[in-house]
Write a protein that holds these residues in place. Structure first.
Motif, PDB file in Angstrom:
ATOM      1  N   LYS A 164      -0.816  12.438  -4.918  1.00  0.00           N
ATOM      2  CA  LYS A 164      -0.027  11.408  -4.227  1.00  0.00           C
ATOM      3  C   LYS A 164       1.428  11.402  -4.716  1.00  0.00           C
ATOM      4  O   LYS A 164       2.356  11.454  -3.926  1.00  0.00           O
ATOM      5  CB  LYS A 164      -0.637  10.020  -4.462  1.00  0.00           C
ATOM      6  N   THR A 165       1.575  11.339  -6.030  1.00  0.00           N
ATOM      7  CA  THR A 165       2.919  11.317  -6.589  1.00  0.00           C
ATOM      8  C   THR A 165       3.662  12.606  -6.243  1.00  0.00           C
ATOM      9  O   THR A 165       4.838  12.582  -5.891  1.00  0.00           O
ATOM     10  CB  THR A 165       2.847  11.120  -8.116  1.00  0.00           C
ATOM     11  N   HIS A 166       2.950  13.704  -6.318  1.00  0.00           N
ATOM     12  CA  HIS A 166       3.549  14.997  -5.980  1.00  0.00           C
ATOM     13  C   HIS A 166       4.133  14.959  -4.559  1.00  0.00           C
ATOM     14  O   HIS A 166       5.297  15.318  -4.344  1.00  0.00           O
ATOM     15  CB  HIS A 166       2.466  16.079  -6.096  1.00  0.00           C
ATOM     16  N   ILE A 219       7.199   3.425  -3.008  1.00  0.00           N
ATOM     17  CA  ILE A 219       6.573   2.702  -4.112  1.00  0.00           C
ATOM     18  C   ILE A 219       5.224   3.345  -4.408  1.00  0.00           C
ATOM     19  O   ILE A 219       4.350   3.418  -3.555  1.00  0.00           O
ATOM     20  CB  ILE A 219       6.368   1.214  -3.765  1.00  0.00           C
ATOM     21  N   ASP A 220       5.094   3.818  -5.645  1.00  0.00           N
ATOM     22  CA  ASP A 220       3.908   4.577  -6.057  1.00  0.00           C
ATOM     23  C   ASP A 220       2.903   3.656  -6.760  1.00  0.00           C
ATOM     24  O   ASP A 220       3.312   2.751  -7.488  1.00  0.00           O
ATOM     25  CB  ASP A 220       4.369   5.672  -7.028  1.00  0.00           C
ATOM     26  N   ASP A 221       1.637   3.896  -6.532  1.00  0.00           N
ATOM     27  CA  ASP A 221       0.572   3.130  -7.199  1.00  0.00           C
ATOM     28  C   ASP A 221       0.666   1.632  -6.949  1.00  0.00           C
ATOM     29  O   ASP A 221       0.697   0.826  -7.884  1.00  0.00           O
ATOM     30  CB  ASP A 221       0.591   3.397  -8.716  1.00  0.00           C
ATOM     31  N   LEU A 222       0.652   1.295  -5.704  1.00  0.00           N
ATOM     32  CA  LEU A 222       0.805  -0.105  -5.314  1.00  0.00           C
ATOM     33  C   LEU A 222      -0.303  -1.000  -5.864  1.00  0.00           C
ATOM     34  O   LEU A 222      -0.120  -2.195  -6.032  1.00  0.00           O
ATOM     35  CB  LEU A 222       0.835  -0.220  -3.783  1.00  0.00           C
TER      36      LEU A 222
HETATM   37 MG    MG Z   1       0.511   9.202  -9.177  1.00  0.00          MG
END
Ligand code: MG
Ligand code: ADP
Length: 452
Positions: A164-166, A219-222
């Motif tokens: 996801k972050t990637h 926004i990552d890891d909500l």
């Molecule tokens: Mg991540």
């Protein structure tokens, strides 16, 4: 010592965080095994305790074995200066640093609204397969044409370490490389820190304006915002303002919007309004492709057998798979030795042990004897008739593949046979699988059943 501890912390957390939260710590007395640190407000004290308490303790212990506990106390600027004598009496080499004005430190933070993007996380370095192709396509689409109808917001979700972050960084890099689009990427956690810091310094207006001035907000890891009602509320307003203004939002979480119970209903509803893309758990094929790509990029020759072995063993997520491969590569580079199946098992011993799917050799023996309808005791008997010997070899082969037991250990479980017998069994089964499709299918079926 304090200077050293502080410097280490600064390096670990980065300048901005350091200035925002840690710079105002004042060294207090060391008494017996306890060192006291002062902070100017309760808020800061609680925050530092929650976020950095354990690390502070560790760092202190590294510098001074005598310190077993770090006590954080509230002491206003005036108090600290009023009591320097007591402090100095306890610790001769104390420094009293005047806390920096809070507003100044947060102003610095404001320049750094977005976290930097990791240049390694690009679309090119992302390996596409069935489990992630949809998410990948959506991410590409957003990077090409932000704010297209139907793709705003883009909601990416999936388990830990699946990319996801990637993908978010890849979108960000792609968009900023053109130069004209402003992108803000940050974790939900960071979003909250920033928000709270803004409240504390009475600069929420600037914070909001700044957020609302970007073209793309990611926004990552909500899921981190679950239970953080005020921050959720703020995010909701920012979200609406941006979408209304035709800006793109990208959000990631570990679950789908509808499964994120604990998020406000209206926020969940809006999150699900655009494109929702699920990244599924990796398949064996995808794991192999990822390993191949990363091995190739490293320049170290890793035999296909080793890649297959890793892809079988480490199924949890890509991060761990990558970690294992990186260790192999580092090891090969360091010792100038080539990577083999044996060296892999050795170098990754601890990782493999943790990833043993806890399939036991007993289980393998049971399943294999049921499958070919032989007695369980024949797994360890001396009988050498083909009808018994072949299944026994298969069981040894599966034991080698599915557990991290060594050859001698496996041999022992099969009626105290020698490790060379196990080795022979493994290669014999491999040979047969190549020649006899039906047999290969049987073995694969057993493997899948055992893997669960
Ligand atoms: Mg991540
Ligand atoms: P998540 O954010 O979903 O927890 P990450 O994006 O941090 O996962 O991915 C973890 C690691 O695995 C990163 O180093 C990332 O580059 C790598 N990774 C994940 N999926 C892929 C993929 N499909 N191709 C290449 N690398 C991947």
């Amino acid at each position: 010592q304090w200077v050293k501890v502080r410097e280490r912390l600064r390096v670990e957390v980065g300048d901005v965080e350091y200035r925002t939260w840690l710079q105002q710590i004042v060294l207090g007395p060391l008494e017996e095994d306890e060192i006291t640190l002062f902070l100017p407000t309760r808020f800061l004290r609680d925050w530092v305790r929650g976020q950095y308490g354990d690390r502070l303790q560790e760092l202190w212990r590294n510098e001074n074995r005598a310190v077993h506990h770090v006590e954080l106390q509230v002491q206003r600027v005036g108090d600290a200066l009023a009591a320097p004598v007591a402090v100095e009496a306890a610790v001769p080499a104390v420094e009293i640093e005047a806390p920096v004005a809070q507003v100044a430190s947060v102003q610095d933070a404001r320049h750094d609204l977005a976290a930097p993007l990791d240049p390694r996380f690009t679309f090119d370095s992302f390996v596409v397969g069935k489990p992630n192709e949809f998410a990948y396509a959506c991410a590409r689409r957003v990077a090409e044409k932000p704010s297209s109808p139907g793709f705003n917001p883009l909601f990416l979700y999936g388990g830990v370490g699946l990319g996801k972050t990637h993908l978010m960084h890849a979108i960000g890099s792609e968009l900023t490389s053109g130069g004209r689009v402003s992108v803000a990427y940050m974790s939900a956690e960071k979003f909250m820190y920033r928000f709270i810091a803004a409240i504390r310094s009475q600069s929420t207006m600037e914070f909001k304006e700044q957020l609302r001035s970007v073209d793309v907000l990611m926004i990552d890891d909500l899921q981190f915002l679950i239970g953080k009602d005020n921050t959720q509320e703020e995010f909701f307003h920012t979200f609406n303002a941006l979408v209304d203004a035709g800006r793109q939002i990208v959000v990631s979480a570990d679950k789908s919007p509808s499964d994120l119970s604990g998020l406000e209903d209206r926020l969940r509803t809006r999150l699900g309004c655009g494109m929702v893309a699920d990244i599924h758990a990796t398949t064996f094929e995808l794991r192999i492709s990822i390993l191949e790509a990363k091995a190739l990029a490293s320049g170290v020759a890793v035999p296909a057998k080793v890649l297959e072995f890793l892809a079988h063993k480490i199924t949890s997520n890509v991060r761990e798979l990558e970690g294992a491969l990186n260790r192999l590569i580092a090891h090969a580079n360091l010792f100038g030795r080539s990577v083999t199946l044996e060296s892999t098992q050795d170098v990754l011993h601890d990782i493999l042990k943790a990833h043993d799917r806890r399939v036991t050799i007993e289980e393998i023996q049971r399943k294999v004897s049921e499958h070919w309808n032989i007695r369980l005791t024949d797994m360890s008997s001396a009988r050498r008739a083909r009808a018994v010997a072949r299944p026994r070899q298969v069981a040894m082969y599966l034991a080698k593949q599915l557990t991290s037991r060594s050859l001698p250990e496996i041999g022992r479980k099969f009626g105290n046979r020698d490790h060379t017998t196990v080795m022979h069994a493994v290669s014999r089964v491999q040979e047969l699988m190549e020649r006899d499709v039906a047999f290969a299918e049987d073995v694969e079926l057993l493997r899948r059943m055992l893997e669960g």
